[in-house]
Design an enzyme around this catalytic site. Structure first.
Site, PDB file in Angstrom:
ATOM      1  N   GLU A 177       0.914  -1.209  -0.291  1.00 22.60           N
ATOM      2  CA  GLU A 177       0.012  -0.020   0.029  1.00 22.60           C
ATOM      3  C   GLU A 177       0.726   1.460  -0.239  1.00 22.60           C
ATOM      4  OE1 GLU A 177      -3.108   0.420  -0.577  1.00 22.60           O
ATOM      5  OE2 GLU A 177      -3.490  -1.854  -0.798  1.00 22.60           O
ATOM      6  N   TYR A 183      -6.593   6.200   4.452  1.00 16.53           N
ATOM      7  CA  TYR A 183      -6.861   5.258   3.256  1.00 16.53           C
ATOM      8  C   TYR A 183      -5.997   4.113   3.541  1.00 16.53           C
ATOM      9  CZ  TYR A 183      -5.596   2.466  -0.735  1.00 16.53           C
ATOM     10  OH  TYR A 183      -5.378   1.273  -1.652  1.00 16.53           O
ATOM     11  N   ASP A 231      -9.492   4.664  -2.948  1.00 15.77           N
ATOM     12  CA  ASP A 231      -8.383   5.197  -3.700  1.00 15.77           C
ATOM     13  C   ASP A 231      -9.004   5.679  -4.938  1.00 15.77           C
ATOM     14  OD1 ASP A 231      -9.000   2.847  -5.352  1.00 15.77           O
ATOM     15  OD2 ASP A 231      -6.810   2.385  -5.672  1.00 15.77           O
ATOM     16  N   CYS A 276     -24.792   0.918 -14.963  1.00 15.66           N
ATOM     17  CA  CYS A 276     -23.873   1.925 -14.739  1.00 15.66           C
ATOM     18  C   CYS A 276     -24.623   3.297 -15.074  1.00 15.66           C
ATOM     19  CB  CYS A 276     -22.755   2.004 -15.746  1.00 15.66           C
ATOM     20  SG  CYS A 276     -21.352   3.361 -15.471  1.00 15.66           S
TER      21      CYS A 276
END
Length: 318
Positions: A63, A146, A164, A235
């Site tokens: 990360e 995060y 993210d 979507c």
């Protein structure tokens, strides 16, 4: 100390979804969870930090490295890093400058110092084990919201919104109906991410990884592959005809000619050296003396370079 739960390997089955909210109304993201997780089970990349043997430390290292850096550049550095420092205590025992040296050309080298600081804190405060508690993760140096959420989710299968750039783009398009998310994460995005979380912890962790992978491989910033998207039929952005972005201009990343480029060249000289480096050697890396001096001063101020007597410089020892 809590024993780390191993990350879910690609292809493993996701736990069953939690019950619908009271009243029989479906959860906001319920129609998205199964298709995205099923897609992830079939298409997830086999990355080393997703394998069971990576553990929470491997997840944390990945990360740090993956922030603003593509997977292809991270992979070789990650493998070398984990071979050299398989536990936080191994890294903590080395000088911070060795972390900077091993960081190579990943960019944003302050991440190396922060990771070294986190490793030292894990060794001192948590007996060398990456903590599972979100608050304890957040208290580590160099760990923001995060990264704490990502480690808790990916390593310990906890229920956290992991936002993210890739996830934010998926949510912006699929739910909000716009092409790109705002330049900086907003309170509205955090609220939406929390609303979309599955109730079951294991499913929520799988959803976090799956939605991130969907943004990385299919719902990309450019040339999105809607024909491969498992949620294309629902979507909002696609159904609206893919309207063009009409918000503030998106920030572009420039590098050539910037102080960041100069800093990179100065650090490259110091990484390759086996001892202190004279000022004259650093002067060779950039033609413009004012910008070069400003970049070197910035490296010193950031703790990435240590000035010595007689105009010598080295990577930090402590």
């Amino acid at each position: 100390m809590t024993t780390p739960t191993k990350p879910l390997p690609p292809g493993s089955a996701a736990p069953a979804a939690g019950p619908a909210p009271a009243g029989g109304r479906p959860a906001p993201g319920e129609s998205l969870h199964s298709p995205v997780i099923d897609w992830f089970d079939e298409h997830a990349r086999d990355l080393p930090w997703r394998r069971p043997e990576a553990g929470a430390w491997g997840v944390m290292v990945s990360e740090f490295m993956l922030q603003q850096t593509p997977v292809s550049r991270v992979l070789p550095v990650y493998e070398q890093w984990m071979a050299r420092w398989p536990r936080p205590a191994d890294l903590a025992a080395e000088a911070p400058g060795e972390a900077v040296r091993a960081w190579g050309r990943l960019g944003y080298p302050r991440r190396a110092l922060r990771l070294h600081g986190a490793a030292a804190a894990i060794t001192e405060r948590h007996g060398g084990d990456v903590p599972a508690d979100h608050a304890q993760l957040l208290a580590l140096p160099g760990i923001g919201e995060y990264t704490a959420a990502a480690v808790a989710s990916f390593a310990y299968r906890q229920r956290h919104a992991v936002l993210d750039t890739n996830v934010r783009r998926v949510f912006a398009r699929a739910v909000t109906g716009v092409q790109y998310p705002p330049n900086a994460t907003t309170a509205a995005e955090r609220k939406l991410a929390r609303a979309l979380l599955p109730e079951d912890e294991g499913t929520a962790a799988r959803w976090a990884a799956a939605s991130m992978e969907l943004g990385a491989l299919v719902c990309t910033a450019r040339n999105e592959a809607c024909h491969h998207c498992p949620i294309a039929a629902q979507c909002a952005w696609r159904l609206a005809g893919k309207p063009e972005h009409d918000g503030p201009p998106r920030r572009g990343q420039t590098y050539a000619g910037t102080d960041r480029q100069v800093r990179g060249r100065l650090l490259a000289v110091l990484r390759e050296a086996h001892g202190p480096v004279p000022q004259a050697a650093l002067d060779q890396v950039w033609h413009e003396p004012v910008q070069r001096a400003r970049a070197l001063d910035g490296l010193v101020a950031d703790g990435l370079v240590e000035p010595l007597a007689d105009g010598l410089y080295r990577l930090p020892l402590g």
